[in-house]
Design an enzyme around this catalytic site. Structure first.
Site, PDB file in Angstrom:
ATOM      1  N   LEU A 124       0.825  -1.203   0.000  1.00  0.00           N
ATOM      2  CA  LEU A 124       0.000   0.000   0.000  1.00  0.00           C
ATOM      3  C   LEU A 124       0.862   1.259   0.000  1.00  0.00           C
ATOM      4  O   LEU A 124       2.049   1.202   0.333  1.00  0.00           O
ATOM      5  CB  LEU A 124      -0.935  -0.034   1.213  1.00  0.00           C
ATOM      6  CG  LEU A 124      -1.909  -1.225   1.213  1.00  0.00           C
ATOM      7  CD1 LEU A 124      -2.492  -1.460   2.587  1.00  0.00           C
ATOM      8  CD2 LEU A 124      -3.013  -0.998   0.182  1.00  0.00           C
ATOM      9  N   PRO A 125       0.277   2.423  -0.346  1.00  0.00           N
ATOM     10  CA  PRO A 125       1.095   3.617  -0.545  1.00  0.00           C
ATOM     11  C   PRO A 125       1.752   4.179   0.702  1.00  0.00           C
ATOM     12  O   PRO A 125       2.868   4.707   0.637  1.00  0.00           O
ATOM     13  CB  PRO A 125       0.088   4.633  -1.118  1.00  0.00           C
ATOM     14  CG  PRO A 125      -1.018   3.830  -1.675  1.00  0.00           C
ATOM     15  CD  PRO A 125      -1.104   2.616  -0.806  1.00  0.00           C
ATOM     16  N   THR A 135       6.122   0.400   2.208  1.00  0.00           N
ATOM     17  CA  THR A 135       7.123   1.227   2.872  1.00  0.00           C
ATOM     18  C   THR A 135       6.380   2.249   3.719  1.00  0.00           C
ATOM     19  O   THR A 135       5.726   3.153   3.187  1.00  0.00           O
ATOM     20  CB  THR A 135       8.028   1.932   1.849  1.00  0.00           C
ATOM     21  OG1 THR A 135       8.720   0.949   1.077  1.00  0.00           O
ATOM     22  CG2 THR A 135       9.050   2.815   2.557  1.00  0.00           C
ATOM     23  N   LYS A 162      15.031  -0.968   5.333  1.00  0.00           N
ATOM     24  CA  LYS A 162      14.581  -0.305   4.101  1.00  0.00           C
ATOM     25  C   LYS A 162      14.808   1.200   4.181  1.00  0.00           C
ATOM     26  O   LYS A 162      15.328   1.814   3.232  1.00  0.00           O
ATOM     27  CB  LYS A 162      13.105  -0.616   3.868  1.00  0.00           C
ATOM     28  CG  LYS A 162      12.435   0.195   2.749  1.00  0.00           C
ATOM     29  CD  LYS A 162      12.975  -0.164   1.384  1.00  0.00           C
ATOM     30  CE  LYS A 162      12.368   0.709   0.289  1.00  0.00           C
ATOM     31  NZ  LYS A 162      10.976   0.338  -0.042  1.00  0.00           N
ATOM     32  N   LYS A 198       9.301  10.290  -0.556  1.00  0.00           N
ATOM     33  CA  LYS A 198       8.577   9.626   0.535  1.00  0.00           C
ATOM     34  C   LYS A 198       9.528   8.838   1.417  1.00  0.00           C
ATOM     35  O   LYS A 198       9.506   8.939   2.650  1.00  0.00           O
ATOM     36  CB  LYS A 198       7.508   8.691  -0.039  1.00  0.00           C
ATOM     37  CG  LYS A 198       6.875   7.765   0.989  1.00  0.00           C
ATOM     38  CD  LYS A 198       6.131   6.623   0.324  1.00  0.00           C
ATOM     39  CE  LYS A 198       5.802   5.538   1.340  1.00  0.00           C
ATOM     40  NZ  LYS A 198       5.162   4.357   0.730  1.00  0.00           N
TER      41      LYS A 198
END
Length: 316
Positions: free
Chosen positions: A70-71, A101, A176, A251
């Site tokens: 998902l975003p 993320t 990450k 982001k």
């Protein structure tokens, strides 16, 4: 799965990453029931062999594992804890894996809330972008209780080139964010180094060859060098059409610098890289490749191989 048997996957989020990832699962002989609010993404996934469903409960029916891609953290929290969400409908036999993320606190929240409900949860963000998702060569960084991580690995394998058990809960997202922060800083180094070499009269290919075996080398320099005609995989060859979109890189770096502030760290280089990606977004160029920050090196605001015409209009 390790014996080659078919597994039933539920999948929430079938966009640029989730679509090809689920296609690779189907190609590996597994069944995938997928859900996305975007009808086009749902249709594209169906073309890859995914069974489209109308909601989260249906995606979870009979699933051995459920992935979310998902975003952002807000969507992850809503999908898990909202009305009709995963926590409401998941079986204790179903392993929950989030490959989104997200911010570090959202990841920790997922682990806490899942455990409070007697559910198994693993964070497993990925590196490798859309091309890695298509080619099933993604790097997965996996965090959670050791027994849950061990159970997750066979479900991940059909989509992965590399899989790393990173540690306990939220270790995957920690890896990450730190990795992509380093990538952002490396892109800035390649941008500035390439332009300095050019202004000092060096042949760009000769300089790239020198750096590739010297102390200035990096993955970004070797793979995304921001000069046309040097590296085949560089966006500079294609007017900086995105390999890794600037808004997505923004982001990731924003989340990393946020985590740094919460950890009481000074991430000066990461803050600068974030500001340059923000500048691209402010210009309406968030859809272009992150290496377009090269344009901020020269006083003319130009990058080798870049033609600005139509870009802002195309973004709109």
């Amino acid at each position: 799965m390790t014996d080659g048997s078919e597994s039933q996957y539920g999948w929430i989020g079938l966009g640029n990453m989730g679509g090809p990832m689920t296609g690779n699962l189907v190609d590996a002989g597994h069944s995938v029931r997928g859900f996305d609010l975007d009808h086009r993404s749902l249709g594209d996934a169906q073309q890859r062999g995914v069974t489209p469903v109308t909601g989260i409960p249906e995606a979870l029916e009979g699933a051995d594992v459920v992935f979310t891609m998902l975003p952002a953290g807000q969507q992850v929290r809503e999908v898990f804890a909202g009305e009709g969400g995963i926590f409401e409908h998941a079986s204790q036999d179903t392993l929950l894996i989030d490959s989104s993320t997200v911010d570090f606190e959202t990841s920790r929240w997922c682990h806490r809330e899942a455990e409070a409900r007697g559910l198994r949860f693993v964070d497993a963000p990925v590196s490798g972008g859309i091309s890695g998702a298509e080619a099933a060569t993604l790097t997965f960084m996996v965090g959670g209780r050791p027994e849950n991580v061990e159970q997750a690995l066979p479900f991940i394998e059909p989509m992965a080139g590399n899989t790393f058990p990173a540690g306990g809960p939220s270790a995957g997202i920690a890896a990450k964010l730190a990795n992509n922060m380093m990538l952002g800083i490396s892109i800035m180094a390649a941008a500035e180094g390439s332009q300095l070499a050019e202004r000092l009269g060096l042949d760009p290919k000769v300089f790239w060859d020198i750096v590739s075996v010297s102390s200035g080398q990096s993955w970004a320099q070797k793979t995304w060098y921001p000069v046309p005609g040097i590296v085949e995989s560089a966006a500079a060859n294609n007017n900086y059409d995105a390999t890794f979109r600037a808004d997505l890189a923004l982001k990731d770096l924003t989340l990393a610098t946020q985590a740094g502030r919460e950890a009481d760290l000074s991430l000066t280089a990461a803050e600068l890289a974030t500001s340059q990606l923000q500048a691209l977004a402010d210009e309406g160029l968030g859809h272009k490749d992150c290496t377009l920050i090269t344009k901020y090196v020269s006083p003319e605001g130009e990058a080798p191989g870049y033609t600005a015409e139509h870009d802002v209009a195309d973004a709109a």
